[in-house]
Design a protein around this motif. Structure first.
Motif, short mmCIF file in Angstrom:
data_model
loop_
_atom_site.label_atom_id
_atom_site.label_comp_id
_atom_site.label_asym_id
_atom_site.label_seq_id
_atom_site.Cartn_x
_atom_site.Cartn_y
_atom_site.Cartn_z
N TYR A 5 38.53 50.32 46.95
CA TYR A 5 37.47 49.43 47.45
C TYR A 5 37.17 49.72 48.91
O TYR A 5 36.01 49.69 49.34
CB TYR A 5 37.90 47.98 47.26
CG TYR A 5 36.76 46.99 47.39
CD1 TYR A 5 35.78 46.91 46.41
CD2 TYR A 5 36.65 46.15 48.49
CE1 TYR A 5 34.73 46.01 46.51
CE2 TYR A 5 35.61 45.24 48.60
CZ TYR A 5 34.65 45.17 47.61
OH TYR A 5 33.61 44.28 47.73
N PHE A 29 33.42 41.74 49.95
CA PHE A 29 33.84 41.14 48.68
C PHE A 29 33.10 39.83 48.43
O PHE A 29 32.74 39.52 47.29
CB PHE A 29 35.35 40.90 48.70
CG PHE A 29 35.88 40.23 47.46
CD1 PHE A 29 36.11 40.97 46.31
CD2 PHE A 29 36.14 38.87 47.43
CE1 PHE A 29 36.60 40.37 45.16
CE2 PHE A 29 36.62 38.25 46.29
CZ PHE A 29 36.85 39.00 45.14
N GLN A 61 27.25 44.21 45.16
CA GLN A 61 28.46 45.02 45.29
C GLN A 61 28.18 46.21 46.19
O GLN A 61 27.02 46.60 46.40
CB GLN A 61 28.88 45.52 43.90
CG GLN A 61 29.32 44.40 42.99
CD GLN A 61 29.23 44.77 41.52
OE1 GLN A 61 28.51 45.69 41.17
NE2 GLN A 61 29.92 44.02 40.69
N VAL A 106 32.34 50.44 40.58
CA VAL A 106 32.63 49.48 41.64
C VAL A 106 32.84 48.07 41.08
O VAL A 106 33.66 47.31 41.60
CB VAL A 106 31.49 49.49 42.69
CG1 VAL A 106 30.17 49.05 42.08
CG2 VAL A 106 31.85 48.59 43.87
N VAL A 140 36.44 47.81 40.02
CA VAL A 140 37.34 47.80 41.17
C VAL A 140 37.29 46.45 41.86
O VAL A 140 38.32 45.89 42.26
CB VAL A 140 36.96 48.93 42.16
CG1 VAL A 140 37.84 48.87 43.40
CG2 VAL A 140 37.08 50.29 41.48
N GLU A 141 36.11 45.89 41.98
CA GLU A 141 35.96 44.62 42.69
C GLU A 141 36.62 43.48 41.92
O GLU A 141 37.28 42.62 42.51
CB GLU A 141 34.49 44.31 42.92
CG GLU A 141 34.27 43.15 43.88
CD GLU A 141 32.84 43.08 44.36
OE1 GLU A 141 32.58 43.45 45.52
OE2 GLU A 141 31.97 42.63 43.59
#
Length: 981
Positions: free
Chosen positions: A719, A741, A746, A776, A779-780
């Motif tokens: 990230y 975040f 994103q 992404v 991952v987030e």
């Protein structure tokens, strides 16, 4: 002794007969080996049931000819000429030893000398002990040659290696004398043979090698051990094995001057002139070293031979006796029916009477239990207890169970019928009863019905769920002692009193749960019955706990197919709990319930709450195994012990599993989780942690050896890199990561940076950057679960601690391609139609880091940084606008290309210019920092290079003597000149 003292009710709840019986007597009574009972003839005669067997042997495979034990006994004629043998074959525990013991007793009563070879006797004990002792007993003199056998036995015990060495070298010489080209010339070969022989020799003097042929060399061991190949010429395996065994045994006998077993028996038999001796082999395989010689002696037609043989064993061990000659001269019998363990003298109808004398024996010593036997019909009638006996004084039991207590006929019948067909043999039946009795006798359970030994037995009658929930002991009592009466299970109240579950003649208002009682019976709701209001509660004095003695029969309720399946399997819960793998259909439903519950509680086998990272468990696999099964847990399974469940919860799981399989739309997840949620949640969390530990946090996963990073470091570092490429002109701090975040949307690849990277990197390298951004979202969501404190905020101190401990570059540098390949392909992200394997994401991160390292190492644009620093840090776009406006007034006197390029630059905002200046300054600062900082510096410099501000600035041209000059000082100077004019 008073009647009250004698009743089996009170602190220890034991029948007084059992209080006065020691464990040794109990174990002798219920021994699985008939020979132990036969040592006490009174005990044996009291408990023995008449045996009937099938005639077998040649042309008797259909089990049509049946013989009684008396008919077999009558074949042992004292006037017979030559040897005679009765061979009793059968599966383990089907009465072979019992029949041997009966025949031995009858022959001994007929004054026949009996040589008994026990199951745990070995060949050496027969030759050195049993036969010499028998000879001494019969003739009061020592057997000639006995000392040689004892010497051989002692030498094998004390110097086995010496005996083995002598036997090996002598046997090889003997083989050469027989014409074989034999030798052990390879280095160490003879030593290996000696060691092999030593181990086999020791078996000759070690007892307990049941049903094993004691041979020095078998065909299997010859094939597996090259050192046994002593023949240089080519011969068959069977010939080689036979020759080696013959010469090893011959060498041993010759060295010690010992005779073979058949020779010894011939010598001993010749001493009997007025009777025929009998030898009883309880397990013929004991003599397998010389079985062929012994068989030849048994079957030979010689009038002076006078031995009667009783040989018992499984068909495998007695197979050597099945020659045409032997089958013509011997009598062969089989105890069990073909392809089963069932015998003629034990079935469901006779099971209670079969075990009755075993249980009655304990009470027979003082005359409490006496039988009037009908020997012809093999039946007996229970007589009144002898005056003054314990049962006569106690009076607690009536004749329906006086000799069976602490069981009743129903209990014993259910034990037998609950055994699998393969286990319905005399031994298994008796041993199961003893196992239950032992638990009760030792105080492990208050009632025999609660013995763990019953759990493997199938039985359909079961109490309701409420009973299992609130009064489990009564559920056991109902299952084994009770009879179904109109939806309730009735149990003789005396058993409840005997085991301390209800008090004698007491007010029964305090009985647990839905249990009710009358003066003579206890009533337990049956499975499938609706709970009824408890009778006898309240303050009215005329209320009673006695239900209507003859309730009107109610119409049979309509039961659905699903409910019938549930009821069919409820009775198997106990046996499933003990050995799930033996109750496959019940296990299927419970496993299905458990799997679906774990699936639901983990939101589709997700590895982190609220994320789409899941473990794609095979549809044919369960996330758990049971302890004690043949299955060992795989790395994606946990161990669930059925013992951890209450039986009421198992019934709920069973019900849920049946619905899931048979009627999925009506499977009630909420009800199951409401009732069993705490325990099931613990399993779900344990399974999830097992997957994380094995597939995400394992020492060989993701990182190279000795890395100190975990999966959270990987998610955070990924990230952080994405944030850097989203905002290359800002430092990647914990606060910046948290800000990104919590923002809408994103991180995405900065457009100007992306254009530069597309030019600098080859297509494969660039694709690694874009592919990482494609993930992404995954991952987030991981980062939110691993480091989040709310839906839009991270644990900033924890983020800071991790980044200070290891930069994203440090973490990514320890990613190993081989270790990434160790990530199980079943670990993947599943969202909508997207299915991305974690291994692919990690491989992308690995390639991404290498691509960015290339940028950091080769593409820091120092010239662009200098241009931006020198021209943008103090540049006022207001001043630029004034210059452009002044230049415009000069018309054609001003170079039009210059003016046009100035106008384009003028359209840039002061903010754009300031950001470019800040970006250049950040890149300049980071360039001398850590590996991660240098990569960031190069990335930032490339955004400076590709940003619109610098591009339009560089397009400003001044034509001077044929050359093009940047805007710099000359532009300012020229501009001021025009302004001054």
């Amino acid at each position: 002794m008073s009647q009250q003292q004698l009743k089996p009710v009170g602190a220890d709840k034991k029948c007084p007969h059992y209080e006065r019986t020691d464990e040794k007597t109990l174990r002798r009574l219920f021994s699985k080996v008939a020979a132990v009972r036969s040592e006490d003839k009174t005990l044996f005669d009291f408990t023995h049931r008449r045996i009937r067997v099938f005639q077998s042997g040649r042309d008797q495979s259909d089990n049509t000819s049946i013989y009684t034990e008396d008919e077999i006994f009558r074949q042992f004629s004292a006037d017979r000429v030559g040897n005679f043998a009765v061979v009793i074959e059968g599966e383990v525990g089907t009465g072979k030893s019992e029949l041997c013991a009966y025949l031995s007793h009858r022959l001994r009563e007929a004054n026949r000398p009996i040589l008994h070879v026990d199951k745990d006797d070995d060949l050496m004990s027969i030759l050195s002990e049993r036969i010499p002792e028998f000879y001494k007993e019969q003739f009061d003199e020592e057997l000639s040659g006995a000392e040689e056998f004892k010497q051989l036995r002692d030498d094998i015990k004390q110097s086995p290696q010496t005996v083995a060495n002598n036997a090996t070298s002598g046997a090889i010489l003997n083989l050469r004398q027989r014409g074989y080209n034999a030798s052990a010339s390879e280095q160490g070969q003879e030593d290996e043979i000696c060691e092999f022989v030593r181990e086999k020799l020791q078996l000759l003097v070690e007892r307990g090698e049941y049903a094993q042929e004691i041979k020095f060399v078998t065909e299997g061991s010859y094939k597996q051990n090259d050192f046994l190949h002593v023949f240089e010429n080519s011969i068959s395996v069977s010939e080689a094995v036979g020759a080696i065994n013959q010469e090893l045994w011959r060498e041993i006998r010759n060295r010690y001057g010992t005779a073979s077993l058949d020779d010894v028996l011939e010598d001993v038999g010749s001493k009997f002139t007025d009777t025929r001796p009998v030898i009883v082999f309880e397990d013929f395989s004991i003599a397998a070293m010389e079985a062929e010689k012994l068989r030849n002696y048994m079957e030979r037609d010689k009038g002076s031979d006078n031995w009667d043989f009783i040989v018992a064993g499984t068909r495998d061990s007695t197979d050597i006796l099945h020659t045409r000659t032997a089958e013509d001269r011997f009598e062969f019998y089989q105890t069990n029916k073909a392809d089963s363990n069932n015998v003629l003298f034990l079935d469901e109808g006779s099971a209670v009477n079969f075990v009755r004398p075993y249980l009655g024996y304990i009470k027979s010593q003082d005359g409490s239990v006496r039988y009037e036997r009908d020997e012809e019909a093999d039946t007996f009638r229970l007589m009144e207890p002898k005056e003054g006996s314990l049962c006569a004084q106690c009076g607690f039991c009536d004749d329906s169970f006086r000799d069976l207590f602490p069981f009743n006929e129903t209990f014993l019948q259910r034990i037998y019928s609950g055994l699998s067909t393969s286990e319905q043999s005399p031994r298994e039946f008796i041993m199961k009863i003893f196992e239950v009795l032992q638990d009760y006798y030792d105080g492990i359970v208050e009632a025999p019905s609660s013995s763990r030994g019953l759990r493997l037995l199938d039985h359909d009658l079961a109490a309701s769920d409420e009973v299992y929930e609130r009064a489990e002991q009564f559920a056991d009592l109902a299952k084994w002692y009770g009879e179904n009466k109109n939806g309730k299970i009735a149990v003789d109240r005396r058993f409840g009193e005997a085991f301390g579950l209800v008090e004698p003649a007491a007010d029964d208002d305090n009985l647990p749960g839905p249990i009710t009682a009358s003066e003579t019976e206890i009533y337990i709701p049956a499975s499938g019955s609706q709970p009824q209001p408890t009778i006898g509660t309240g303050s009215s004095s005329d209320q009673t706990t006695d239900p209507d003695p003859e309730p009107e029969p109610e119409p049979e309720p309509q039961v659905s197919r699903v409910q019938r399946i549930i009821e069919d399997h409820n009775g198997q819960i106990d046996s499933w709990r003990e050995a799930p793998w033996e109750r496959k259909e019940t296990d299927h439903y419970i496993k299905l319930g458990l799997k679906d519950a774990i699936d639901r509680l983990t939101d589709g086998f997700s590895l982190y709450e609220g994320t789409s990272l899941v473990y794609n468990l095979s549809g044919q696999k369960y996330p758990f195994v049971y302890p004690g099964s043949d299955e060992s847990p795989d790395t994606d399974q946990i161990i669930i012990n059925p013992e951890e469940f209450r039986r009421s919860d198992l019934r709920r799981l069973l019900e849920f599993g049946v619905y899931r399989d048979e009627d999925p739309r009506n499977a009630d997840y909420d009800k199951l989780l409401e009732q069993c949620g705490t325990q099931l949640t613990e399993y779900a969390l344990r399974w999830r942690q097992t997957i994380v530990d094995n597939y995400l946090e394992g020492s060989s996963i993701l990182y190279k050896r000795h890395a100190r990073y975990d999966f959270t470091d990987f998610a955070l570092s990924t990230y952080a890199y994405l944030v850097m490429l989203d905002s290359p002109w800002e430092k990647v701090t914990p606060e910046k990561i948290n800000e990104e975040f919590g923002a809408d949307g994103q991180p995405s690849l900065d457009t100007e940076l992306g254009n530069r990277l597309r030019k600098l990197l080859d297509p494969d390298q660039y694709s690694h950057v874009t592919e990482l951004f494609e993930n992404v979202e995954f991952v987030e969501e991981l980062l939110g679960e691993l480091l989040g404190v709310s839906s839009n905020s991270l644990d900033v101190p924890e983020v800071r601690q991790r980044i200070e401990r290891a930069s994203p570059h440090d973490v990514f540098s320890m990613l190993g391609r081989g270790q990434i390949q160790n990530i199980e392909t079943r670990v993947r992200f599943e969202k909508s139609r997207s299915r991305t394997k974690l291994r692919k994401l990690a491989n992308t991160a690995y390639d991404f880091r290498r691509s960015l390292d290339d940028v950091g190492e080769h593409h820091f644009d120092s010239e662009a940084i200098e241009v931006a620093k020198d021209n943008f840090q103090a540049l006022s776009m207001t001043k630029v606008s004034e210059i452009v406006e002044s230049l415009s007034t000069y018309g054609k006197e001003v170079n039009q290309d210059l003016l046009e390029s100035l106008r384009k630059f003028e359209n840039r905002s002061q903010t754009d210019v300031d950001k470019a200046a800040e970006g250049a300054q950040l890149a300049n600062q980071l360039h001398q920092g850590s590996d991660f900082a240098r990569v960031h510096a190069a990335v930032a410099s490339q955004k400076v290079t590709g940003c619109d501000v610098l591009s339009t600035f560089r397009d400003i041209t001044i034509v001077e003597q044929g050359s093009t000059t940047s805007i710099g000082a000359k532009f300012i100077s020229a501009g001021e000149h025009y302004v001054d004019e």
